[in-house]
Design an enzyme around this catalytic site. Structure first.
Site, PDB file in Angstrom:
ATOM      1  N   ASN A  93       0.840  -1.203   0.000  1.00  0.00           N
ATOM      2  CA  ASN A  93       0.000   0.000   0.000  1.00  0.00           C
ATOM      3  C   ASN A  93       0.870   1.246   0.000  1.00  0.00           C
ATOM      4  O   ASN A  93       1.975   1.254   0.555  1.00  0.00           O
ATOM      5  CB  ASN A  93      -0.951   0.009   1.209  1.00  0.00           C
ATOM      6  CG  ASN A  93      -0.266  -0.040   2.555  1.00  0.00           C
ATOM      7  OD1 ASN A  93       0.779  -0.667   2.708  1.00  0.00           O
ATOM      8  ND2 ASN A  93      -0.838   0.611   3.541  1.00  0.00           N
ATOM      9  N   GLU A 128       0.281   5.555   0.507  1.00  0.00           N
ATOM     10  CA  GLU A 128      -0.701   6.572   0.875  1.00  0.00           C
ATOM     11  C   GLU A 128      -0.316   7.933   0.312  1.00  0.00           C
ATOM     12  O   GLU A 128       0.751   8.108  -0.295  1.00  0.00           O
ATOM     13  CB  GLU A 128      -0.847   6.590   2.398  1.00  0.00           C
ATOM     14  CG  GLU A 128      -1.305   5.220   2.908  1.00  0.00           C
ATOM     15  CD  GLU A 128      -1.491   5.131   4.414  1.00  0.00           C
ATOM     16  OE1 GLU A 128      -1.007   6.019   5.146  1.00  0.00           O
ATOM     17  OE2 GLU A 128      -2.133   4.156   4.854  1.00  0.00           O
ATOM     18  N   GLU A 148      -3.135  -4.982  -2.444  1.00  0.00           N
ATOM     19  CA  GLU A 148      -3.694  -5.993  -3.345  1.00  0.00           C
ATOM     20  C   GLU A 148      -3.837  -5.448  -4.763  1.00  0.00           C
ATOM     21  O   GLU A 148      -3.532  -6.127  -5.751  1.00  0.00           O
ATOM     22  CB  GLU A 148      -5.085  -6.435  -2.867  1.00  0.00           C
ATOM     23  CG  GLU A 148      -5.088  -7.148  -1.528  1.00  0.00           C
ATOM     24  CD  GLU A 148      -5.295  -6.203  -0.351  1.00  0.00           C
ATOM     25  OE1 GLU A 148      -4.731  -5.085  -0.367  1.00  0.00           O
ATOM     26  OE2 GLU A 148      -5.997  -6.585   0.582  1.00  0.00           O
ATOM     27  N   CYS A 195      -4.416   0.308  -2.024  1.00  0.00           N
ATOM     28  CA  CYS A 195      -4.130  -0.904  -1.248  1.00  0.00           C
ATOM     29  C   CYS A 195      -3.083  -1.780  -1.938  1.00  0.00           C
ATOM     30  O   CYS A 195      -2.952  -1.788  -3.165  1.00  0.00           O
ATOM     31  CB  CYS A 195      -5.394  -1.740  -1.077  1.00  0.00           C
ATOM     32  SG  CYS A 195      -6.669  -0.984  -0.078  1.00  0.00           S
ATOM     33  N   CYS A 244     -10.953  -3.936  -3.081  1.00  0.00           N
ATOM     34  CA  CYS A 244     -10.004  -4.963  -3.559  1.00  0.00           C
ATOM     35  C   CYS A 244     -10.723  -6.265  -3.864  1.00  0.00           C
ATOM     36  O   CYS A 244     -10.388  -6.954  -4.832  1.00  0.00           O
ATOM     37  CB  CYS A 244      -8.893  -5.182  -2.544  1.00  0.00           C
ATOM     38  SG  CYS A 244      -7.767  -3.783  -2.447  1.00  0.00           S
TER      39      CYS A 244
END
Ligand code: THU
Length: 132
Positions: free
Chosen positions: A46, A48, A59, A57, A91
């Site tokens: 991830n 940000e 995934e 994220c 996700c």
């Protein structure tokens, strides 16, 4: 079903990439390792952003990397967070674009759980509905 060795490798890689997480706002580090049918493993973490909604994220980063490499068929994804973490709703939907896969969740303390994507996202919106 993936083999015990494939599972071990996914767990190892998700833990390893988790260390690269850029998550200064939540301090929640997530690593993901996605196994394609080709046998290749794609990793993601991830990252940000000061504009919170612009983060992404682990995934989806792993899936994007696999898609960019031309992969379209997958077997399993392993996700490792500060604690046991299941893929978030976005996700789950993103992963459901392709065939059902195994979801392995783990943490740094050796805890593990396994699900099928279809069991944690029943009634997903699917492409066939676009033509209905
Ligand atoms: N996060 C993931 O990377 N995967 C998930 O399945 C759950 C949440 C990230 C997003 C955000 O950077 C941080 O964890 C806290 O929500």
């Amino acid at each position: 079903m993936i083999t015990a060795n494939q599972k071990k490798e996914l767990i190892k890689k998700s833990k390893s990439v988790r260390k690269n997480s850029y998550s200064p706002y939540s301090n929640y580090k997530v690593g993901a390792a996605l196994l394609a049918k080709s046998g290749k493993i794609y990793i993601g973490t991830n990252f940000e952003n000061a504009a919170f909604g612009a983060g992404i994220c682990a995934e989806r980063v792993a899936l994007g990397s696999a898609i960019s490499a031309g992969e379209r068929e997958f077997l399993a994804i392993c996700v490792c967070g500060n604690s046991m973490v299941l893929p978030c709703g976005i996700c789950r939907q993103t992963l459901s674009e392709f065939d059902d896969i195994e979801i392995i969740c783990c943490d740094e303390n050796g805890n593990e759980k396994q699900y099928m994507l279809s069991s944690i996202l029943p009634h997903a919106f699917q492409k066939k509905q676009l033509n209905a």
